[in-house]
Design an enzyme around this catalytic site. Structure first.
Site, mmCIF file in Angstrom:
data_model
loop_
_atom_site.group_PDB
_atom_site.id
_atom_site.type_symbol
_atom_site.label_atom_id
_atom_site.label_comp_id
_atom_site.label_asym_id
_atom_site.label_seq_id
_atom_site.Cartn_x
_atom_site.Cartn_y
_atom_site.Cartn_z
ATOM 1 N N ASP A 34 -11.006 -5.549 10.570
ATOM 2 C CA ASP A 34 -11.103 -6.605 10.352
ATOM 3 C C ASP A 34 -11.921 -5.846 8.713
ATOM 4 O OD1 ASP A 34 -11.612 -8.481 8.547
ATOM 5 O OD2 ASP A 34 -13.453 -9.404 9.745
ATOM 6 N N LEU A 35 -11.099 -5.898 8.131
ATOM 7 C CA LEU A 35 -10.932 -5.187 6.553
ATOM 8 C C LEU A 35 -12.200 -5.657 5.736
ATOM 9 C CD1 LEU A 35 -8.263 -3.829 5.944
ATOM 10 C CD2 LEU A 35 -9.399 -2.644 6.086
ATOM 11 N N ILE B 264 5.759 -6.049 4.765
ATOM 12 C CA ILE B 264 6.041 -4.161 5.022
ATOM 13 C C ILE B 264 5.648 -3.199 5.270
ATOM 14 C CG2 ILE B 264 5.464 -1.854 2.482
ATOM 15 C CD1 ILE B 264 5.199 -4.685 -0.049
ATOM 16 N N GLY B 265 4.452 -3.785 5.898
ATOM 17 C CA GLY B 265 3.780 -2.728 7.086
ATOM 18 C C GLY B 265 4.058 -2.729 8.404
ATOM 19 N N TYR C 87 -13.094 -21.200 -9.535
ATOM 20 C CA TYR C 87 -13.245 -19.310 -8.854
ATOM 21 C C TYR C 87 -11.477 -19.719 -9.443
ATOM 22 C CZ TYR C 87 -11.529 -16.368 -5.471
ATOM 23 O OH TYR C 87 -10.666 -15.409 -4.994
ATOM 24 N N THR D 105 1.626 -5.814 11.195
ATOM 25 C CA THR D 105 1.744 -6.628 11.463
ATOM 26 C C THR D 105 3.199 -8.005 10.575
ATOM 27 O OG1 THR D 105 0.253 -8.654 11.357
ATOM 28 C CG2 THR D 105 -0.818 -7.179 12.841
ATOM 29 N N SER D 106 3.147 -7.354 9.603
ATOM 30 C CA SER D 106 4.260 -8.337 9.370
ATOM 31 C C SER D 106 4.783 -7.634 7.668
ATOM 32 C CB SER D 106 3.499 -10.248 8.425
ATOM 33 O OG SER D 106 2.438 -9.622 7.536
ATOM 34 N N SER E 219 -0.627 -3.821 -7.374
ATOM 35 C CA SER E 219 0.831 -4.092 -7.886
ATOM 36 C C SER E 219 0.255 -4.516 -9.301
ATOM 37 C CB SER E 219 -0.147 -6.006 -7.001
ATOM 38 O OG SER E 219 0.666 -6.806 -8.097
#
Length: 281
Positions: free
Chosen positions: A94-95, A47-48, A201, A44-45, A176
């Site tokens: 949803d991954l 690179i994809g 975190y 949806t945005s 990456s």
């Protein structure tokens, strides 16, 4: 240092392409991909989206899984406005949810479609700690675990498609170079971030861990595919420095300024991904 300079100035490498090459240029030698079915996560945005647009231009059938269905439908509409004859299927995924991944895989299999390309592109980077519905730290769940299960569930289809069509299947895991930033015991750290919600975190380290997992998954799967003598390859790619919505959780003046600076030296293309898809033999 020399390689960095070459990258920044867009010098062509052994493939004939450089950092300023576009997806259309890289795929110019294969203008007809009407026999190809591709699943692209995160389409949806960024690179994809460009990957989906150019594959549609070349005639491939696209399956666009997305958590935000409106964004996916908007992407579909944009592509159809440019290439009206494109075949594009939008499906919910949803991954970060293993249940959602299994449901998507089952729904895709029910369509009885071949599968030639699986581009595991979607990614998440966040400074805020969160846990998925399965009890897994959200960045790891989205970037690695969801794609791992998705690949596992669709692999049989890809192998069978390659056998029947004679066309080599391709799996691309977008990782990456930040994966090299992670040090220490990955299992212990994953256990820590699955439970810890304190200020300790580290979002960057969690992201590096997820990308390291992508790399290790790719290496192991590549070996297993070779042992199976399957006509399917899997490769892991570093897309370079590309302005996308990966850092959407930390958008602001500083992030925006850095992105604008990077635009002076980089291109918003998916050249590395396309080299893997169409140049490796």
């Amino acid at each position: 240092m020399l390689e960095t300079v070459k990258y920044l100035i867009g010098a062509a490498g052994p493939s004939g392409f450089g950092s300023k090459s576009t997806a259309e240029q890289v795929t110019s030698h294969c203008p007809e991909l009407h026999y190809i079915t591709a699943i692209i996560t995160g389409a949806t945005s960024g690179i994809g989206a460009e990957t989906a647009r150019v594959l549609a231009k070349r005639g491939a059938r696209l399956v666009l899984p997305a958590r935000n269905m409106k964004a996916a439908e908007d992407t579909k509409a944009r592509i159809l406005s440019e290439f009206p004859e494109s075949e594009i299927i939008v499906m919910a995924l949803d991954l970060s949810s293993l249940h959602s991944v299994r449901r998507f895989a089952a729904q895709f299999q029910s369509l009885n479609l071949p599968l030639n390309l699986l581009i595991n592109n979607a990614g998440k980077f966040s400074l805020r700690h969160a846990i998925s519905e399965d009890g897994i730290e959200m960045t790891f769940a989205t970037n690695y675990l969801g794609h791992f299960l998705l690949t596992k569930l669709l692999l049989k289809n890809m192998i069978e498609t390659a056998e029947k069509s004679g066309v080599q299947g391709r799996i691309v895991n977008v990782s990456s170079s930040i994966h090299s930033w992670f040090s220490g015991d990955p299992i212990s750290y994953l256990s820590f971030i699955n439970k810890n919600k304190s200020d300790s975190y580290d979002g960057t380290r969690a992201y590096a861990l997820s990308k390291l997992a992508n790399v290790l998954h790719t290496k192991e799967l590549a070996q297993r595919l070779q042992e199976m003598k399957a006509n399917v390859t899997v490769n892991c790619v570093h897309p370079g420095i590309v302005r996308t919505r990966l850092t959407r959780d930390r958008e602001g003046l500083v992030t925006g300024s850095c992105n604008n600076l990077l635009r002076c030296y980089t291109s918003k293309t998916c050249k590395y991904q396309w080299k893997i898809l169409f140049r490796l033999q």
